[in-house]
Design an enzyme around this catalytic site. Structure first.
Site, PDB file in Angstrom:
ATOM      1  N   ALA A  95      37.475  49.467  48.716  1.00 18.14           N
ATOM      2  CA  ALA A  95      37.958  48.393  47.833  1.00 18.14           C
ATOM      3  C   ALA A  95      36.930  47.261  47.757  1.00 18.14           C
ATOM      4  O   ALA A  95      35.744  47.516  47.590  1.00 18.14           O
ATOM      5  CB  ALA A  95      39.337  47.927  48.287  1.00 18.14           C
ATOM      6  N   CYS A  96      37.386  46.019  47.903  1.00 18.29           N
ATOM      7  CA  CYS A  96      36.484  44.868  47.698  1.00 18.29           C
ATOM      8  C   CYS A  96      35.335  44.834  48.694  1.00 18.29           C
ATOM      9  O   CYS A  96      34.355  44.123  48.478  1.00 18.29           O
ATOM     10  CB  CYS A  96      37.263  43.562  47.786  1.00 18.29           C
ATOM     11  SG  CYS A  96      38.317  43.308  46.369  1.00 18.29           S
ATOM     12  N   SER A  97      35.444  45.554  49.800  1.00 17.14           N
ATOM     13  CA  SER A  97      34.369  45.540  50.794  1.00 17.14           C
ATOM     14  C   SER A  97      33.374  46.678  50.590  1.00 17.14           C
ATOM     15  O   SER A  97      32.471  46.862  51.416  1.00 17.14           O
ATOM     16  CB  SER A  97      34.957  45.631  52.209  1.00 17.14           C
ATOM     17  OG  SER A  97      35.775  44.522  52.456  1.00 17.14           O
ATOM     18  N   SER A 123      34.157  44.737  44.729  1.00 17.78           N
ATOM     19  CA  SER A 123      33.039  44.822  45.682  1.00 17.78           C
ATOM     20  C   SER A 123      31.766  44.149  45.187  1.00 17.78           C
ATOM     21  O   SER A 123      30.884  43.817  45.971  1.00 17.78           O
ATOM     22  CB  SER A 123      32.731  46.288  45.967  1.00 17.78           C
ATOM     23  OG  SER A 123      32.208  46.919  44.821  1.00 17.78           O
TER      24      SER A 123
END
Ligand code: COA
Length: 372
Positions: free
Chosen positions: A155-157, A333
């Site tokens: 996900a965002c990481s 990300s």
């Protein structure tokens, strides 16, 4: 062991922009249509009337002023409220690969490298356009790269986890030159009909070239990386390959798009990220005060202000913690890499900085870099 370094970054920005006012006008038109269509049920107390959104709220709650998207017309059509993309044949590049290619070429140009000098491509993003073959392998082919390629999703990481994976392989010598690319079509997973979150995402692609430091004249040495995860349902999307097997799996279900408990995310992720960064810096022997720049995940301005204060122990000076979220919104990300790409040229050799992303999982990844 070799020392990895970031030697180029690139950003592909979709041409179409949606301002908060445009977004709110279309959302409110959708709400009016919905309420008119369900007037009888609303009057009978069977359906809850929807409320209008507001540009003032969006700016105040998030700091976002606009977002780029791959298809504005589909998103803003109150009868549709999601992008409309042309079907491509299997012989044409997919849209993620196409966006990724542009960002990769910019990163390669910055480093003075060619695609055929790359021997690892990681496509690290929140969503993949298809199950297989991996998007990364398609990008590898379009670039003329060698070696191998694979997709990953944190996900965002995803960007920082991808950088750690690539940096570790460069350290070990199993690859010489890696591209970590983050094509994010978040407009596809966002529920544009949900007032609580309809404003938070935008589309973009970023790429980061990582090589052996000894191969490059200048860039950012990767001093260390650190990743962590802790399971949470507070950011979740239930869409997946088993969808059609469930009784109402193909229905227009809210949980098939991005969902979050925004307040809980705020409360739980902030302390997790601040503690993570402190532990990482401590482990690396870097005094937070010596950081010249923080390139943080770009989800929310208040969140970034909080993290900046916690890490530095004071209010960050202007420019120490640059935000790009006002122009791009949350690009999952890619956000911290857009900030790094836009605000790293002015650093001097020996200057230290920190790239940090965080989000669903929960997940948090940080990269300590030193300019050379
Ligand atoms: N327009 C107008 N008002 C709105 C609104 C909108 N679009 N959306 C919500 N509101 C209202 C709510 O109904 C609520 O009203 P109430 O106080 O009368 O109940 C009020 O505004 C506050 O809502 P809330 O959801 O508590 O807002 P918030 O201040 O928490 O901000 C987010 C919402 C999403 C911006 C914020 O929670 C956030 O950024 N969270 C973390 C996001 C994140 O990083 N996610 C990671 C994703 S990868």
């Amino acid at each position: 062991m070799f020392t990895p370094a970031i030697t180029g970054t690139g950003v592909f920005t979709p041409a179409e922009v949606i301002t908060n006012d445009e977004l709110v006008a279309s959302f409110n038109a959708y709400v009016d249509l919905f309420n008119a269509e369900h007037a009888a049920q609303i009057a009978a107390g069977e359906v809850t009337a929807l409320d209008h959104s507001s540009s003032e709220f969006i700016l105040k709650a998030s700091g976002i002023e606009q977002r780029h998207v791959v298809d504005k017309a589909g998103v803003l059509d109150p009868m549709r409220m999601y992008p409309r993309l042309a079907q491509r044949s299997d012989d044409e590049p997919g849209i993620m690969a196409e966006m990724a290619l542009d960002a990769c070429r910019k990163a390669l140009a910055q480093a003075g490298r060619r695609g055929d000098e790359v021997d690892l491509v990681i496509c690290a993003a929140s969503n993949m356009e298809r199950a297989y073959p991996a998007i990364a392998i398609e990008i590898q082919k379009l670039l003329g790269a060698g070696g191998f390629a694979f997709d990953m999703n944190v996900a965002c990481s995803s960007a920082t986890f991808g950088i750690q994976a690539a940096a570790d392989m460069i350290r070990a010598g199993s690859v010489r030159r890696a591209l970590v690319v983050n094509p994010e079509i978040t407009s596809g997973h966002l529920e544009w009909r949900d007032r609580d979150c309809h404003f938070i995402f935008g589309d973009v692609a970023t790429a980061t070239l990582i090589e052996r430091r000894e191969d490059a004249a200048h860039g950012f040495e990767i001093r260390s990386t650190r990743c962590a995860t802790e399971f949470s349902n507070n950011i979740r999307n239930n869409n997946g390959f088993l969808r059609r097997t469930r009784p109402d799996g193909m229905a227009d279900r809210r949980d098939m798009q991005f969902m979050q408990e925004g307040r809980k995310v705020f409360k739980e992720v902030l302390p997790m990220v601040a503690a993570h960064i402190h532990a990482h810096l401590d482990e690396t022997g870097v005094d937070p005060q010596s950081l010249r720049r923080l390139w943080l995940h770009q989800a929310n301005k208040t969140m970034n202000d909080f993290i900046g204060r916690k890490v530095l122990g004071r209010d960050p000076e202007p420019g120490e913690q640059p935000n790009i979220l006002q122009d791009y919104a949350n690009t999952s990300s890619a956000g911290s890499i857009i900030a790094f790409d836009a605000y790293s040229d002015d650093l001097a050799p020996g200057d230290l900085g920190l790239i940090c992303s965080f989000g669903a999982g929960y997940s948090v990844g940080s990269v300590v870099v030193e300019k050379f």
